[in-house]
Design a protein around this motif. Structure first.
Motif, mmCIF file in Angstrom:
data_model
loop_
_atom_site.group_PDB
_atom_site.id
_atom_site.type_symbol
_atom_site.label_atom_id
_atom_site.label_comp_id
_atom_site.label_asym_id
_atom_site.label_seq_id
_atom_site.Cartn_x
_atom_site.Cartn_y
_atom_site.Cartn_z
ATOM 1 N N ALA A 168 0.841 -1.208 0.000
ATOM 2 C CA ALA A 168 0.000 0.000 0.000
ATOM 3 C C ALA A 168 0.872 1.253 0.000
ATOM 4 O O ALA A 168 0.546 2.247 -0.663
ATOM 5 C CB ALA A 168 -0.913 -0.011 1.219
ATOM 6 N N SER A 169 1.985 1.195 0.717
ATOM 7 C CA SER A 169 2.896 2.346 0.741
ATOM 8 C C SER A 169 3.642 2.481 -0.585
ATOM 9 O O SER A 169 3.943 3.592 -1.028
ATOM 10 C CB SER A 169 3.888 2.197 1.893
ATOM 11 N N GLN A 170 3.947 1.355 -1.209
ATOM 12 C CA GLN A 170 4.562 1.415 -2.539
ATOM 13 C C GLN A 170 3.605 2.075 -3.535
ATOM 14 O O GLN A 170 4.018 2.904 -4.361
ATOM 15 C CB GLN A 170 4.914 0.011 -3.017
ATOM 16 N N ASP A 171 2.320 1.713 -3.427
ATOM 17 C CA ASP A 171 1.313 2.316 -4.317
ATOM 18 C C ASP A 171 1.188 3.815 -4.057
ATOM 19 O O ASP A 171 1.036 4.614 -4.980
ATOM 20 C CB ASP A 171 -0.042 1.629 -4.112
ATOM 21 N N LYS A 172 1.243 4.183 -2.767
ATOM 22 C CA LYS A 172 1.161 5.594 -2.393
ATOM 23 C C LYS A 172 2.315 6.383 -3.020
ATOM 24 O O LYS A 172 2.120 7.474 -3.563
ATOM 25 C CB LYS A 172 1.213 5.699 -0.866
ATOM 26 N N TYR A 173 3.504 5.794 -2.969
ATOM 27 C CA TYR A 173 4.679 6.435 -3.571
ATOM 28 C C TYR A 173 4.519 6.500 -5.088
ATOM 29 O O TYR A 173 4.841 7.518 -5.728
ATOM 30 C CB TYR A 173 5.932 5.648 -3.195
ATOM 31 N N ASP A 174 4.009 5.418 -5.660
ATOM 32 C CA ASP A 174 3.853 5.310 -7.114
ATOM 33 C C ASP A 174 2.950 6.403 -7.675
ATOM 34 O O ASP A 174 3.145 6.886 -8.791
ATOM 35 C CB ASP A 174 3.265 3.926 -7.438
ATOM 36 N N GLU A 175 1.950 6.779 -6.899
ATOM 37 C CA GLU A 175 1.016 7.811 -7.368
ATOM 38 C C GLU A 175 1.650 9.196 -7.384
ATOM 39 O O GLU A 175 1.192 10.081 -8.096
ATOM 40 C CB GLU A 175 -0.222 7.827 -6.449
ATOM 41 N N GLU A 176 2.692 9.385 -6.589
ATOM 42 C CA GLU A 176 3.288 10.715 -6.438
ATOM 43 C C GLU A 176 4.580 10.896 -7.236
ATOM 44 O O GLU A 176 4.975 12.022 -7.533
ATOM 45 C CB GLU A 176 3.597 10.969 -4.955
ATOM 46 N N ARG A 177 5.262 9.818 -7.543
ATOM 47 C CA ARG A 177 6.577 9.918 -8.168
ATOM 48 C C ARG A 177 6.657 9.016 -9.402
ATOM 49 O O ARG A 177 5.957 8.007 -9.499
ATOM 50 C CB ARG A 177 7.666 9.491 -7.182
ATOM 51 N N THR A 178 7.539 9.402 -10.340
ATOM 52 C CA THR A 178 7.721 8.572 -11.531
ATOM 53 C C THR A 178 8.751 7.472 -11.290
ATOM 54 O O THR A 178 8.790 6.480 -12.005
ATOM 55 C CB THR A 178 8.181 9.433 -12.715
ATOM 56 N N ARG A 179 9.579 7.663 -10.294
ATOM 57 C CA ARG A 179 10.579 6.629 -9.973
ATOM 58 C C ARG A 179 9.910 5.414 -9.359
ATOM 59 O O ARG A 179 8.814 5.499 -8.808
ATOM 60 C CB ARG A 179 11.611 7.208 -8.998
#
Lengths: 58, 144
Positions: B115-126
């Motif tokens: 869930a935290s990976q998804d959260k990061y994925d929504e905000e960053r392109t890396r």
């Protein structure tokens, strides 16, 4: 309660030290677009734990 | 559910040892700790150790497995949750028959929640972080 059993309570304070970065470039699902910039940061995170334990003497 | 299963297994396992009859000869102890961390998440340890009594002062040398959950900031994204699994060594000193002070050193593997990976994925392109290793030092006070 058996003589062999004892309980224990503990308050613990700690520090977790690490470097965290984007998924490593050498993974098999390498994506040159998404991994062209790689960020790595260093952190120390404080940890507080309150716990109880059950022990057995052998 | 998985944690509950592990807890029940350990409860059964330790209870089985209680049926032994030579407790006063014990030179070794095993056990587990369960509690809460500041993120209100479960933290747990599996212990093995030896009591050391010298000059009427009791000490302990323990080692074992530990699990905890915590959060980290990364790349401008706050509160990414991760689970840690690791090994520790620990030294306890008993100030009296019941109160002890101790120190622990541990090495940990840390896995970032999906869930935290998804959260990061929504905000960053890396690509999001998935795993990192760490070492942790602890101090504690306890009641036996």
């Amino acid at each position: 309660m058996s003589e062999k059993l004892f309980f224990r309570g503990k308050l613990e304070i700690g520090a977790n030290n690490y470097h965290i970065g984007n998924e490593a470039l050498y993974f098999s699902n390498f994506d040159p677009v998404r991994t062209e910039t790689y960020v790595e940061e260093k952190y120390t995170t404080l940890l507080f734990n309150l716990s109880v334990g059950l022990f057995v003497k052998l | 559910m998985k944690c509950l299963n592990v807890f029940l297994f350990l409860l059964f396992y330790t209870s089985a040892f209680c049926l032994e009859s030579d407790s006063l000869k014990s030179k070794f102890h095993i056990g587990f700790h369960g509690g809460i961390a500041q993120t209100l998440s479960f933290t747990g340890d599996l212990y093995m150790g030896i009591p050391i009594t010298k000059k009427a002062k009791r000490k302990e040398l323990n080692f074992g497995y530990l699990h905890l959950r915590s959060q980290t900031d990364f790349d401008g994204i706050d509160d990414l949750s991760y689970s840690s699994h690791g090994l520790f060594g620990e030294w306890n000193y008993f100030a009296n028959s019941q109160v002890f002070l101790g120190a622990r050193i541990s090495v940990l593997g840390n896995w970032v929640d999906e869930a935290s990976q998804d959260k990061y994925d929504e905000e960053r392109t890396r690509k999001p972080p998935t795993y990192f290793s760490s070492w942790a030092a602890f101090g504690h006070i306890g009641y036996n």
